[in-house]
Design an enzyme around this catalytic site. Structure first.
Site, PDB file in Angstrom:
ATOM      1  N   HIS A 144       0.786  -1.236   0.000  1.00  0.00           N
ATOM      2  CA  HIS A 144       0.000   0.000   0.000  1.00  0.00           C
ATOM      3  C   HIS A 144       0.821   1.291   0.000  1.00  0.00           C
ATOM      4  CE1 HIS A 144      -3.524  -2.375   0.253  1.00  0.00           C
ATOM      5  NE2 HIS A 144      -3.714  -2.430   1.539  1.00  0.00           N
ATOM      6  N   HIS A 185      -9.792   2.273   0.119  1.00  0.00           N
ATOM      7  CA  HIS A 185      -9.742   1.171   1.077  1.00  0.00           C
ATOM      8  C   HIS A 185     -10.844   1.309   2.141  1.00  0.00           C
ATOM      9  CE1 HIS A 185      -7.997  -2.056   3.365  1.00  0.00           C
ATOM     10  NE2 HIS A 185      -6.902  -2.096   2.631  1.00  0.00           N
ATOM     11  N   GLU A 224     -11.667  -3.591  -2.882  1.00  0.00           N
ATOM     12  CA  GLU A 224     -10.649  -2.656  -3.353  1.00  0.00           C
ATOM     13  C   GLU A 224     -10.441  -2.895  -4.841  1.00  0.00           C
ATOM     14  OE1 GLU A 224      -7.221  -3.265  -0.597  1.00  0.00           O
ATOM     15  OE2 GLU A 224      -8.746  -4.379   0.471  1.00  0.00           O
TER      16      GLU A 224
HETATM   17  C1  BGC Z   1      -4.777  -6.323   2.172  1.00  0.00           C
HETATM   18  C2  BGC Z   1      -4.673  -6.988   3.510  1.00  0.00           C
HETATM   19  C3  BGC Z   1      -4.143  -5.991   4.472  1.00  0.00           C
HETATM   20  C4  BGC Z   1      -5.046  -4.797   4.513  1.00  0.00           C
HETATM   21  C5  BGC Z   1      -4.447  -3.735   5.384  1.00  0.00           C
HETATM   22  C6  BGC Z   1      -5.723  -5.188   2.287  1.00  0.00           C
HETATM   23  O1  BGC Z   1      -5.802  -4.525   1.072  1.00  0.00           O
HETATM   24  O2  BGC Z   1      -5.159  -7.213   1.157  1.00  0.00           O
HETATM   25  O3  BGC Z   1      -3.856  -8.123   3.467  1.00  0.00           O
HETATM   26  O4  BGC Z   1      -4.003  -6.517   5.753  1.00  0.00           O
HETATM   27  O5  BGC Z   1      -5.227  -4.280   3.235  1.00  0.00           O
HETATM   28  O6  BGC Z   1      -5.376  -2.901   5.813  1.00  0.00           O
END
Ligand code: BGC
Length: 344
Positions: free
Chosen positions: A106, A175, A309
């Site tokens: 991310h 998210h 997402e």
């Molecule tokens: C991921 C998860 C992660 C989360 C974090 C998601 O997009 O796929 O594995 O723990 O984001 O907030």
């Protein structure tokens, strides 16, 4: 007509001001802050006209500065995982911070979710802009990004746009964590979910796609017909869904696809998602553990929300058979995702 309101809020610890924008239509109200481009609240009515906030988050906006779960944020420069935090462009190796076991997740240690974006009004919404400088979190090129949130009746659209002056990987998503019973409800087991994907990406033990594009036929990942999440999560090996569903394959044209529908019988609330992105990460909050103090004092345990997402396939920058992950100078990155709220 959507009413659009702007407010300025001072965050004392950061000694900075952020903006909060409220978009209000006759049936839905959405709050967005300039920190992280975060959607802090979405209020929709249930079948009795009772309105509830259906996304997880914090009352104290300061908490978004340290939030490690990306509640409501736009994540980037590259959402999801890059194996070993490494990629190669034109023979040059780029190294990112490995902030998720051996991998990068991310956008890095201070990704787009921690930036304060510049805001301006657009009809029925707000545009948030951000400049990510060359070398930001290890990524090449000065990247200009904008996200437009628009509320038209019961549809919230999120439009992503970016340009770069050096070739860079990019993958932007929102998210938000949803619970259609209302944020703070203990689980999502009574939600019915369908996702229109013919294939998904199995992952290795560090959550990186193995490279296999696996047909969902005769697997627990076949979500063409609605499934009850509670019973499916019991059958699924591992902590829950945290997988990319393939919405379109690299050779297919970029079209907007209706990709997911979630219904909560108790309240009657329905969420439908459509997108031009090639994938959607369906994540059932497997790593929430009840320790975060959320809105209204809610604790958010495992499986207390789901995320859809919409994005490119994880680790696409390292897996050549996945959709192209690179944005080059003079190209434009452009995607739209729509969230439609209704009652059944
Ligand atoms: C991921 C998860 C992660 C989360 C974090 C998601 O997009 O796929 O594995 O723990 O984001 O907030």
């Amino acid at each position: 007509m959507t009413e659009v309101q702007r407010e300025v809020i001072t965050l004392s610890s950061a000694q900075c001001s952020i903006e909060k924008w409220t978009l209000r239509s006759s049936s839905v109200s959405v709050e967005i802050i300039s920190l992280g481009c975060v959607i802090t609240s979405i209020k929709t009515a249930d079948r009795n006209g009772q309105s509830s906030d259906i996304v997880l988050g914090f009352d104290d906006l300061e908490c978004y500065l340290t939030n490690s779960r990306y509640f409501g944020a736009v994540v980037g420069r590259v959402a999801n995982r890059i194996a070993k935090g490494q990629f190669v462009i034109d023979g040059k190796v780029y190294n990112l911070a490995n902030n998720n076991g051996p991998n990068a997740l991310h956008g890095g240690l201070r990704g787009f979710d921690k930036a304060v974006w510049t805001c301006g009004p657009v009809p029925d919404g707000v545009r948030l802009s951000h400049i990510s400088p060359d070398g930001d979190e290890g990524y090449p090129g000065n990247l200009k990004v904008s996200v437009i949130y628009k509320l038209e009746e019961n549809t919230l659209s999120v439009e992503y746009c970016a340009q770069t002056d050096k070739t860079t990987p990019i993958n932007l998503t929102n998210h938000s964590y949803f619970n259609l019973a209302g944020q703070g409800a203990p689980d999502i087991y009574d939600h019915q979910v369908s996702i229109t994907a013919d294939a998904y990406l199995p992952v290795n033990d560090t959550m990186i796609p193995t490279g296999e594009i696996k047909p969902v036929d005769n697997t627990l990942f076949d979500l063409h017909k609605p499934i009850a999440l509670g019973s499916r999560l019991k059958e699924l090996p591992g902590p829950g869904f945290d997988h990319n569903f393939c919405l379109r394959f690299p050779e297919q044209p970029k079209l907007e696809i209706k990709c997911a529908r979630v219904e909560h019988h108790g309240s009657g609330r329905v969420l439908e998602v459509s997108t031009t992105q090639p994938g959607v990460q369906f994540y059932t909050s497997n790593f929430l553990d009840g320790t975060i103090k959320g809105k209204g004092g809610a604790s958010y345990p495992k499986h207390s929300a789901f995320c859809l997402e919409t994005q490119n396939w994880p680790d696409a920058v390292n897996q050549t058979q996945f959709p192209d992950a690179l944005l080059r100078p003079r190209e434009e990155y452009n995607h739209i995702t729509r969230f439609t709220f209704s009652v059944a």
